[in-house]
Design a protein around this motif. Structure first.
Motif, mmCIF file in Angstrom:
data_model
loop_
_atom_site.group_PDB
_atom_site.id
_atom_site.type_symbol
_atom_site.label_atom_id
_atom_site.label_comp_id
_atom_site.label_asym_id
_atom_site.label_seq_id
_atom_site.Cartn_x
_atom_site.Cartn_y
_atom_site.Cartn_z
ATOM 1 N N ARG A 415 0.741 -1.196 0.051
ATOM 2 C CA ARG A 415 -0.071 -0.048 0.118
ATOM 3 C C ARG A 415 0.850 1.360 -0.009
ATOM 4 N N SER A 416 1.793 1.139 0.612
ATOM 5 C CA SER A 416 2.828 2.259 0.957
ATOM 6 C C SER A 416 3.529 2.687 -0.403
ATOM 7 N N ARG A 417 3.853 1.556 -0.934
ATOM 8 C CA ARG A 417 4.373 1.805 -2.586
ATOM 9 C C ARG A 417 3.421 2.372 -3.355
ATOM 10 N N LEU A 418 2.034 1.854 -3.459
ATOM 11 C CA LEU A 418 1.331 2.454 -4.262
ATOM 12 C C LEU A 418 1.043 3.972 -4.101
ATOM 13 N N LEU A 419 0.786 4.149 -3.068
ATOM 14 C CA LEU A 419 0.465 5.686 -2.552
ATOM 15 C C LEU A 419 1.613 6.567 -2.906
ATOM 16 N N HIS A 420 3.098 6.047 -2.670
ATOM 17 C CA HIS A 420 4.277 6.786 -3.105
ATOM 18 C C HIS A 420 4.420 6.888 -4.625
ATOM 19 N N ARG A 421 3.895 5.954 -5.140
ATOM 20 C CA ARG A 421 4.189 5.985 -6.690
ATOM 21 C C ARG A 421 3.105 6.911 -7.359
ATOM 22 N N LEU A 422 1.925 6.962 -6.975
ATOM 23 C CA LEU A 422 0.938 7.831 -7.492
ATOM 24 C C LEU A 422 1.365 9.386 -6.939
ATOM 25 N N ARG A 423 1.946 9.539 -5.847
ATOM 26 C CA ARG A 423 2.592 10.784 -5.789
ATOM 27 C C ARG A 423 3.529 11.311 -6.654
ATOM 28 N N VAL A 424 4.395 10.276 -6.925
ATOM 29 C CA VAL A 424 5.425 10.580 -8.043
ATOM 30 C C VAL A 424 4.617 10.970 -9.293
ATOM 31 N N LEU A 425 3.577 10.298 -9.470
ATOM 32 C CA LEU A 425 2.806 10.596 -10.815
ATOM 33 C C LEU A 425 2.123 12.149 -11.139
ATOM 34 N N GLY A 426 1.782 12.582 -9.639
ATOM 35 C CA GLY A 426 1.306 13.886 -9.196
ATOM 36 C C GLY A 426 -0.304 13.256 -9.049
ATOM 37 N N ILE A 427 -0.729 12.146 -8.849
ATOM 38 C CA ILE A 427 -1.910 11.787 -8.408
ATOM 39 C C ILE A 427 -1.847 11.710 -6.635
ATOM 40 N N ASP A 428 -2.492 12.739 -6.035
ATOM 41 C CA ASP A 428 -2.085 13.076 -4.726
ATOM 42 C C ASP A 428 -3.614 12.389 -3.925
ATOM 43 N N TRP A 429 -3.896 11.252 -4.118
ATOM 44 C CA TRP A 429 -5.119 10.458 -3.390
ATOM 45 C C TRP A 429 -4.483 10.440 -2.085
ATOM 46 N N GLY A 430 -3.380 10.382 -1.400
ATOM 47 C CA GLY A 430 -3.063 10.262 -0.193
ATOM 48 C C GLY A 430 -2.038 11.301 0.158
ATOM 49 N N THR A 431 -2.155 11.782 1.380
ATOM 50 C CA THR A 431 -1.158 12.769 1.987
ATOM 51 C C THR A 431 -0.572 12.553 2.830
ATOM 52 N N PRO A 432 1.015 12.164 3.109
ATOM 53 C CA PRO A 432 1.627 11.748 4.365
ATOM 54 C C PRO A 432 1.326 12.571 5.256
ATOM 55 N N GLU A 433 1.257 11.956 6.650
ATOM 56 C CA GLU A 433 1.223 12.440 7.989
ATOM 57 C C GLU A 433 2.251 11.900 8.895
ATOM 58 N N ARG A 434 2.346 12.642 9.900
ATOM 59 C CA ARG A 434 3.407 12.231 11.066
ATOM 60 C C ARG A 434 2.584 11.016 11.611
ATOM 61 N N ALA A 435 3.610 10.093 11.463
ATOM 62 C CA ALA A 435 3.330 8.517 11.909
ATOM 63 C C ALA A 435 3.165 8.637 13.494
ATOM 64 N N ARG A 436 2.356 7.938 14.081
ATOM 65 C CA ARG A 436 1.992 7.796 15.345
ATOM 66 C C ARG A 436 2.807 6.772 15.812
ATOM 67 N N GLY A 437 3.409 7.001 17.168
ATOM 68 C CA GLY A 437 4.314 5.962 17.676
ATOM 69 C C GLY A 437 5.796 6.467 17.158
ATOM 70 N N THR A 438 6.569 5.343 17.555
ATOM 71 C CA THR A 438 8.169 5.423 17.311
ATOM 72 C C THR A 438 8.312 4.291 16.287
ATOM 73 N N GLY A 439 9.357 4.406 15.436
ATOM 74 C CA GLY A 439 9.990 3.470 14.640
ATOM 75 C C GLY A 439 9.839 3.966 13.278
ATOM 76 N N THR A 440 10.890 3.511 12.477
ATOM 77 C CA THR A 440 10.929 3.790 11.127
ATOM 78 C C THR A 440 9.905 3.004 10.098
ATOM 79 N N PHE A 441 9.372 1.803 10.927
ATOM 80 C CA PHE A 441 8.346 1.041 9.934
ATOM 81 C C PHE A 441 6.988 1.450 10.192
ATOM 82 N N ARG A 442 6.637 2.588 10.559
ATOM 83 C CA ARG A 442 5.394 3.235 10.548
ATOM 84 C C ARG A 442 5.259 4.275 9.532
#
Length: 824
Positions: A415-442
């Motif tokens: 899902r993350s890859r799809l949303l980031h690929r769409l942003r590369v294409l200028g299709i801003d379906w999703g907007t990244p937000e500050r992740a909850r909790g700690t860890g780079t996996f969130r």
């Protein structure tokens, strides 16, 4: 029927929709012409598909320029949609009769044909009408003119009274259309085509289509169009004159398809020319013709209850009664949206507009999203995106929602890859937000599907037929075209997040080439953070970032070499800008992988419990990274060198007098936070910076750099530093009280900016410490470090004042006891 049936309607009007259905049932025409682009005639049978759920829209776009697009929306309560469904259900021929989209799209942006992009008003304009019935852009609003003539100051209210609230139709189902045609004829005689250069051309094409239909079906033809066009279709015009108007029109190759639409995009505030203010309310009137007010109040009560507002059945009953009373007092045939809103505010919301805003957003406007069957034509990229949405269970929704991802899970990572690929294409379906909790996996995203994204998908279709291939091609093109180093670094970060391995070599080459030629320290400093962030995701995503690490560490070394000379001789504005670069570079260098944190060293057999609770172990570090290529060990060793070089740079900046105070203070603070500067040494540096020989302005700048807010976190943690280290607070206090009166006015703005960024609790604690004053009743108590501090003593007299009240609250003292002068 003595001639073709001309049904002039208001787009998206439930009253018009009911009247159209009644007229069609009475006339039983053999053919129905609908206002819309003829290129979509082949798509009309899809309207009968059980999987087609309005609101939907026809999307037409130019093949060679997909960004040149137009929509024709239809809701369940749109008269045109009702006419389409009636024709399909009764076996009547149905087709569109408006000007082809090939011409409409070619006219876009051409002032010769339009003074506004919204070409289809028909009394439903988005602008506010003026006194003469015209709105911004000099476009006529027929409803405003008719409402003013009837003595109304609100066109929406007039339309509700005369059309929408007339649930029971007249004995003659054609009478309403005759009345509307008569009114529009009078308006056309007074205003012509309303200063819209495109309308005569559109109406000429409609007349040609009507002639063709009458030649085939005789007079058994019905036309459903905007009421504004009825006089032009009923008047006498020759075919020769109409063809002459259409001669030489600009033209492009166009394609059409059905796309989902939303009630929110039907709203007037969305900017759609034929929009309405309350699509949710109109949808309710169309779906609930009997007892609409009672049913509406029940919906409102259900929404408020879901949001934990105390609403009972009695509230609903009283709100219905109040709405009916208001309608009677105002002389309206039925309580409209104004009356129901006033009643809800008074009865259910206790006079507050806060819950009323929720009702307007969820019910009056609404978040209904239509659906289109899979058989509808679509560009290959849209089909691939739809397939991925189904596979990853990411359904497009009109309502905004949050999505939290755990990148250690395969589905969430995809899902993350799809949303980031769409942003590369200028299709801003999703907007990244500050992740909850700690860890780079969130990761956290805010998702909201807007109909306009279908246009963005069509535009992106020129890059490829799948999301992966299109994003790769777009990234490669941007890498070649980019001229600024920061653009390349940001692109490299996006490529890593989107997992575009085929694009990375070209991006890395462009990055290395630009970095080698750029000597400006500021640009290098701005470029480094994006690379460091990209490296941070390497382990979790299983992406080999050794090449990127080599470029990033080389960039960081160049910053270390060029930063000290660049910091000398700066004016206050330049020093403030350089302080921001200092913070970002420091944060970036802390993220660079070292030999101890390289992928080979970070892979651990330790596992954590599966967050899904299925009892299976899950590797904490995610997928095992691919083996690092030759030379990666050198890159990590070079990163270790960068850390040491950066510490030396900060030490030079902290102790060099020629460096501006804000930079010396910030360098000392960064060293202190990293544990590379002893607290005693930090106090000594502050004492030197605040010595009597230092100019007050320079000393205040040093304080701002050392304890001021800012930096990557911007959290104002300098205040907590002063709270926990009273030696530093005492130094600041002693310096501040010694600033001469003539210099205090100059340093006050800088100090206010420094301390106003602290949290309220921090400021309160600092105030209490300062009010307490130095230890030993006014003498500066010397600590082990020789710096004065603040005593821990309390004001016992003030503390005694609350004890009698506490005794009273706890029941230890009677109310009539003397509460004055009671000691402990």
């Amino acid at each position: 029927m003595t001639g073709p049936l001309l049904l002039g309607v208001r787009h998206h009007g439930p009253g018009s929709a009911r009247a159209v259905r009644a007229a069609l049932d009475a006339a039983r025409p053999e053919a129905v012409l609908i206002e819309g682009p003829p290129e979509a005639d082949a798509l009309l049978p899809l309207a009968a598909d059980e999987r087609m759920s309005p609101p939907v829209a026809l999307l037409a776009h130019a093949v060679d320029d997909p960004g040149r697009a137009a929509f024709w929306p239809f809701a369940a309560f749109s008269p045109e949609w009702v006419a389409i469904r009636w024709a399909l259900d009764h076996g009547a021929a149905v087709r569109f009769c408006d000007l082809p989209a090939a011409h409409s799209l070619a006219m876009m942006g051409d002032p010769t044909w339009s003074d506004d992009e919204d070409d289809d008003t028909d009394g439903d304009d988005s602008g506010e009408p003026s006194a003469d019935g015209r709105r911004r852009g000099l476009r006529l609003d027929p409803l405003a003119v008719l409402a003013e003539t009837a003595g109304y100051d609100d066109p929406e209210r007039w339309w509700e009274d005369v059309v929408e609230h007339r649930a029971a139709g007249p004995a003659d189902p054609f009478a309403p259309f005759a009345a509307v045609a008569e009114a529009m004829t009078a308006l056309r005689e007074a205003y012509g085509h309303g200063d819209n250069a495109r309308d005569p051309v559109r109406e000429a094409y409609m007349r040609l289509q009507l002639r063709a239909a009458r030649k085939e079906h005789g007079d058994a033809v019905a036309v459903v169009c905007g009421a504004w066009h009825v006089p032009a279709l009923a008047g006498k015009h020759t075919a020769t004159a109409d063809r002459a108007l259409l001669k030489g029109l600009p033209k492009v190759k166009a394609e059409t398809t059905w796309v989902p639409w939303t009630h929110r995009r039907l709203a007037r505030r969305s900017g759609y020319g034929a929009g309405i203010a309350s699509p949710g309310w109109y949808g309710h009137l169309f779906a609930a013709p009997d007892r609409p007010v009672e049913r509406w109040m029940t919906k409102v009560a259900g929404l408020l209850r879901d949001e934990d507002h105390p609403v009972s059945s009695a509230h609903v009953i009283e709100a219905v009664r109040l709405a009916a009373t208001l309608a009677t007092m105002r002389g309206r045939p039925l309580a409209g949206l104004t009356e129901t809103t006033d009643a809800v505010r008074a009865v259910m919301c206790d006079g507050s507009d806060v819950p009323l805003a929720l009702i307007r957003d969820r019910l009056v406007v609404g978040d209904v999203l239509g659906e289109v069957p899979d058989g509808a034509p679509a560009v290959p990229l849209q089909r691939d995106l739809s397939r991925l949405q189904r596979t990853l269970r990411l359904k497009p929704e009109a309502a905004e929602r949050e999505l939290d991802l755990d990148l250690r899970k395969d589905t969430d990572a995809a899902r993350s890859r799809l949303l980031h690929r769409l942003r590369v294409l200028g299709i801003d379906w999703g907007t990244p937000e500050r992740a909850r909790g700690t860890g780079t996996f969130r990761e956290s995203w805010r998702l909201r599907w807007e109909p306009e994204l279908h246009v963005r998908v069509a535009e992106a279709g020129v890059w490829g037929t799948t999301v992966l291939s299109a994003a790769t091609a777009r990234a490669e093109s941007e890498a070649v075209a980019a001229t600024a180093l920061t653009e390349i670094t940001a692109l490299a970060e996006r490529c890593l997040l989107a997992d575009l391995p085929d694009a990375l070599p070209l991006v890395m080459k462009a990055l290395a080439d630009r970095a080698a030629l750029d000597t400006d320290v500021s640009r290098l400093a701005r470029a480094l953070p994006a690379l460091a962030r990209a490296l941070r995701y390497g382990d979790v995503r299983g992406t080999d970032t050794a090449v990127l690490a080599e470029v990033a560490t080389g960039l960081a070394l160049r910053v270390c070499v060029g930063l000290p000379p660049a910091c000398a001789g700066l004016d206050p504005d330049g020093a403030a800008e350089m302080r921001g670069h200092l913070d970002t570079v420091h944060a970036a260098i802390r993220l660079l992988p070292t030999a101890a944190t390289s992928p080979a060293a970070s892979v651990s057999p330790a596992a954590t419990a599966n967050p899904d609770g299925d009892g299976e172990a899950e590797a904490d570090a995610g997928p095992t990274p691919a083996p690092s290529p030759t030379g990666s060990a050198d890159a990590y060793a070079q990163a270790d060198e960068v850390t040491g070089r950066w510490t030396a740079v900060l030490e030079r900046l902290a102790r060099r007098d020629t460096i501006p105070g804000v930079l010396r203070g910030r360098a000392a603070r960064l060293l202190l936070d990293d544990g590379r500067l002893a607290e005693d040494e930090a106090a000594r540096l502050m004492g030197l910076a605040l010595s009597p020989g230092t100019a007050p302005g320079d000393a205040a700048a040093w304080i701002e750099g050392f304890v001021g807010a800012g930096g990557p976190g911007g959290d104002g943690s300098g205040g907590m530093l002063l709270v926990h280290d009273e030696r530093l607070l005492a130094l600041v206090d002693a310096w501040l009280t010694a600033v001469p009166a003539e210099a205090f006015t100059d340093v006050l703005p800088l100090l206010r900016r420094t301390f106003s960024a602290y949290e309220p609790g921090v400021r309160r604690t600092l105030g209490e410490l300062v009010r307490r004053g130095p230890a030993q009743g006014g003498g500066a108590a010397l600590t082990e470090a020789g710096a004065p501090g603040f005593g821990p003593g309390l004001d016992e007299a003030r503390a005694d004042g609350v004890l009698p009240l506490l005794d009273l609250l706890l029941g230890h003292r009677q109310p009539d006891d003397d509460l004055v002068g009671v000691g402990r």
